[in-house]
Design a protein around this motif. Structure first.
Motif, PDB file in Angstrom:
ATOM      1  N   ALA A 131      42.553  69.096  26.743  1.00 22.54           N
ATOM      2  CA  ALA A 131      43.594  69.743  27.547  1.00 22.54           C
ATOM      3  C   ALA A 131      42.943  70.443  28.726  1.00 22.54           C
ATOM      4  CB  ALA A 131      44.378  70.739  26.703  1.00 22.54           C
ATOM      5  N   ASN A 132      43.720  70.649  29.777  1.00 16.36           N
ATOM      6  CA  ASN A 132      43.191  71.264  30.990  1.00 16.36           C
ATOM      7  C   ASN A 132      43.284  72.778  30.915  1.00 16.36           C
ATOM      8  OD1 ASN A 132      42.256  71.834  33.552  1.00 16.36           O
ATOM      9  ND2 ASN A 132      44.155  71.241  34.584  1.00 16.36           N
ATOM     10  N   PHE A 133      42.196  73.396  30.472  1.00 15.44           N
ATOM     11  CA  PHE A 133      42.052  74.849  30.523  1.00 15.44           C
ATOM     12  C   PHE A 133      40.584  75.146  30.775  1.00 15.44           C
ATOM     13  CE2 PHE A 133      41.434  73.735  26.046  1.00 15.44           C
ATOM     14  CZ  PHE A 133      40.314  74.475  25.692  1.00 15.44           C
ATOM     15  N   GLN A 134      40.287  76.353  31.152  1.00 13.11           N
ATOM     16  CA  GLN A 134      38.898  76.739  31.363  1.00 13.11           C
ATOM     17  C   GLN A 134      38.561  77.895  30.434  1.00 13.11           C
ATOM     18  OE1 GLN A 134      39.421  77.782  35.577  1.00 13.11           O
ATOM     19  NE2 GLN A 134      38.744  79.847  35.096  1.00 13.11           N
ATOM     20  N   GLY A 135      37.315  78.203  30.331  1.00  9.31           N
ATOM     21  CA  GLY A 135      36.944  79.279  29.437  1.00  9.31           C
ATOM     22  C   GLY A 135      36.677  78.770  28.040  1.00  9.31           C
ATOM     23  N   PRO A 146      35.364  72.444  33.082  1.00  8.24           N
ATOM     24  CA  PRO A 146      36.545  73.134  33.610  1.00  8.24           C
ATOM     25  C   PRO A 146      36.900  72.638  35.007  1.00  8.24           C
ATOM     26  CG  PRO A 146      34.617  74.539  33.815  1.00  8.24           C
ATOM     27  CD  PRO A 146      34.166  73.299  33.103  1.00  8.24           C
ATOM     28  N   LEU A 147      38.149  72.287  35.221  1.00  7.28           N
ATOM     29  CA  LEU A 147      38.586  71.814  36.534  1.00  7.28           C
ATOM     30  C   LEU A 147      38.876  72.956  37.495  1.00  7.28           C
ATOM     31  CD1 LEU A 147      41.020  68.920  35.526  1.00  7.28           C
ATOM     32  CD2 LEU A 147      38.542  68.849  35.846  1.00  7.28           C
ATOM     33  N   LYS A 148      39.328  74.097  36.944  1.00  5.54           N
ATOM     34  CA  LYS A 148      39.697  75.277  37.721  1.00  5.54           C
ATOM     35  C   LYS A 148      40.848  75.002  38.682  1.00  5.54           C
ATOM     36  CE  LYS A 148      35.133  77.349  37.271  1.00  5.54           C
ATOM     37  NZ  LYS A 148      33.984  77.990  37.942  1.00  5.54           N
ATOM     38  N   GLN A 149      41.642  74.009  38.352  1.00  5.32           N
ATOM     39  CA  GLN A 149      42.876  73.704  39.074  1.00  5.32           C
ATOM     40  C   GLN A 149      43.689  72.760  38.199  1.00  5.32           C
ATOM     41  OE1 GLN A 149      41.691  71.360  42.654  1.00  5.32           O
ATOM     42  NE2 GLN A 149      42.591  69.660  41.531  1.00  5.32           N
ATOM     43  N   THR A 150      44.882  72.395  38.649  1.00  2.00           N
ATOM     44  CA  THR A 150      45.690  71.450  37.895  1.00  2.00           C
ATOM     45  C   THR A 150      45.044  70.071  37.898  1.00  2.00           C
ATOM     46  OG1 THR A 150      47.026  70.891  39.837  1.00  2.00           O
ATOM     47  CG2 THR A 150      47.824  72.679  38.441  1.00  2.00           C
ATOM     48  N   ALA A 151      45.422  69.274  36.928  1.00  3.92           N
ATOM     49  CA  ALA A 151      45.005  67.868  36.845  1.00  3.92           C
ATOM     50  C   ALA A 151      46.232  66.987  37.052  1.00  3.92           C
ATOM     51  CB  ALA A 151      44.378  67.585  35.488  1.00  3.92           C
ATOM     52  N   LYS A 152      46.013  65.749  37.456  1.00  3.60           N
ATOM     53  CA  LYS A 152      47.112  64.803  37.514  1.00  3.60           C
ATOM     54  C   LYS A 152      47.756  64.705  36.135  1.00  3.60           C
ATOM     55  CE  LYS A 152      45.315  61.855  41.208  1.00  3.60           C
ATOM     56  NZ  LYS A 152      44.900  60.472  41.563  1.00  3.60           N
ATOM     57  N   HIS A 217      41.937  80.537  28.744  1.00  5.90           N
ATOM     58  CA  HIS A 217      41.117  80.079  27.638  1.00  5.90           C
ATOM     59  C   HIS A 217      41.958  79.130  26.774  1.00  5.90           C
ATOM     60  CE1 HIS A 217      37.748  82.744  28.421  1.00  5.90           C
ATOM     61  NE2 HIS A 217      38.577  83.763  28.550  1.00  5.90           N
ATOM     62  N   GLY A 218      41.364  78.637  25.707  1.00  6.98           N
ATOM     63  CA  GLY A 218      42.071  77.693  24.859  1.00  6.98           C
ATOM     64  C   GLY A 218      43.164  78.297  23.994  1.00  6.98           C
ATOM     65  N   TRP A 219      42.999  79.571  23.567  1.00  4.24           N
ATOM     66  CA  TRP A 219      43.956  80.115  22.587  1.00  4.24           C
ATOM     67  C   TRP A 219      45.389  80.252  23.107  1.00  4.24           C
ATOM     68  CZ3 TRP A 219      46.497  84.636  23.511  1.00  4.24           C
ATOM     69  CH2 TRP A 219      45.934  85.528  24.437  1.00  4.24           C
ATOM     70  N   PRO A 220      45.632  80.533  24.416  1.00  3.42           N
ATOM     71  CA  PRO A 220      47.035  80.579  24.849  1.00  3.42           C
ATOM     72  C   PRO A 220      47.701  79.200  24.924  1.00  3.42           C
ATOM     73  CG  PRO A 220      45.621  81.856  26.321  1.00  3.42           C
ATOM     74  CD  PRO A 220      44.739  80.986  25.494  1.00  3.42           C
ATOM     75  N   CYS A 221      46.918  78.141  24.709  1.00  3.61           N
ATOM     76  CA  CYS A 221      47.477  76.792  24.733  1.00  3.61           C
ATOM     77  C   CYS A 221      48.012  76.363  23.368  1.00  3.61           C
ATOM     78  CB  CYS A 221      46.416  75.795  25.206  1.00  3.61           C
ATOM     79  SG  CYS A 221      45.755  76.124  26.856  1.00  3.61           S
TER      80      CYS A 221
END
Length: 247
Positions: A131-135, A146-152, A217-221
């Motif tokens: 999934a697209n998140f960082q941290g 980490p992309l640090k922005q949205t992904a397609k 981070h991953g936990w809010p996902c």
């Protein structure tokens, strides 16, 4: 493109032992008497152009027809849904007794879980390769770039019902007013329940947002994680997806 979510029952919220669990996630039982369709992807910038027109703002976290639309407030999402409903009815693609709208909070989590009971639809861990998140990845999972922005949209794996980006990328508006407890029961819908919604320190009330985002981070996902957001606000971390429901 839409994915079918069948009628049925599920347990909404998180069990007490789930890592990084937050207040307001106490479990409730939800029943859907009818199935509904949900967007396979988050609404994209290209779809926004076709339905509403040119976006008046500036894209600061990823730009292109296949990137999710973001930086829009609640009213803008409703405008999109109304215009999409009208266009689809005229073309004959949508029966008159159906409409496009934002998902309820219960519909969103039901679609996110896709029959799973774990912390995410991929299990009790979540990697930033999934999934697209960082941290920090969730619960000891493997770290990805980490992309640090949205992904397609659709850049990461789909959940078991074929729905993409329910974890990460951008937060997604839900139609419910935010309450301190989850809405249980049969076909829960808190769209009009403004009077009982939780007030912030300035007395304002909020709608629900779900799913985490590229800057988290991953936990809010996690599937059960929920946050409030005042409907007048917009930010480059929040977009939406639609559902098609029978009225």
């Amino acid at each position: 493109m839409l994915c079918w979510c069948p009628s049925g029952k599920f347990t909404m919220g998180s069990p007490r032992g789930e890592p990084e669990r937050r207040p307001g996630e106490d479990q409730v039982e939800v029943t859907f008497r009818r199935g509904f369709w949900i967007g396979k992807y988050e609404v994209t910038q290209g779809q926004w152009k076709r339905v509403v027109g040119e976006f008046p703002g500036k894209f600061t976290a990823g730009e292109g027809d296949d990137f999710p639309i973001y930086d829009i407030n609640f009213a803008a999402t409703e405008e999109f849904c109304q215009k999409l409903t009208e266009t689809a009815r005229v073309s004959g693609a949508l029966p008159v007794e159906w409409e496009f709208r934002l998902p309820t909070e219960a519909q969103w989590e039901y679609a996110c879980r896709a029959g799973t009971t774990t912390a995410t639809s991929f299990g009790d861990k979540l990697s930033s390769k999934q999934a697209n998140f960082q941290g920090k990845p969730y619960n000891g999972a493997e770290e990805g770039p980490p992309l640090k922005q949205t992904a397609k949209v659709g850049s990461y794996a789909a959940n078991p019902w074929g729905i993409y980006d329910m974890h990460g990328n951008v937060y997604e508006w839900c139609r419910d007013w935010y309450h301190s407890t989850l809405p249980g029961g049969v076909d829960p819908d808190l769209y009009a329940a403004k009077e009982s919604a939780v007030k912030n320190r300035t007395g304002e009330v909020s709608r629900v947002r779900r799913g985490g985002c590229y800057a988290d981070h991953g936990w809010p996902c996690r599937s059960a994680f929920r946050l409030r957001f005042e409907p007048e606000r917009h930010h480059d971390h929040i977009g939406f997806r639609v559902v098609a429901v029978q009225r």
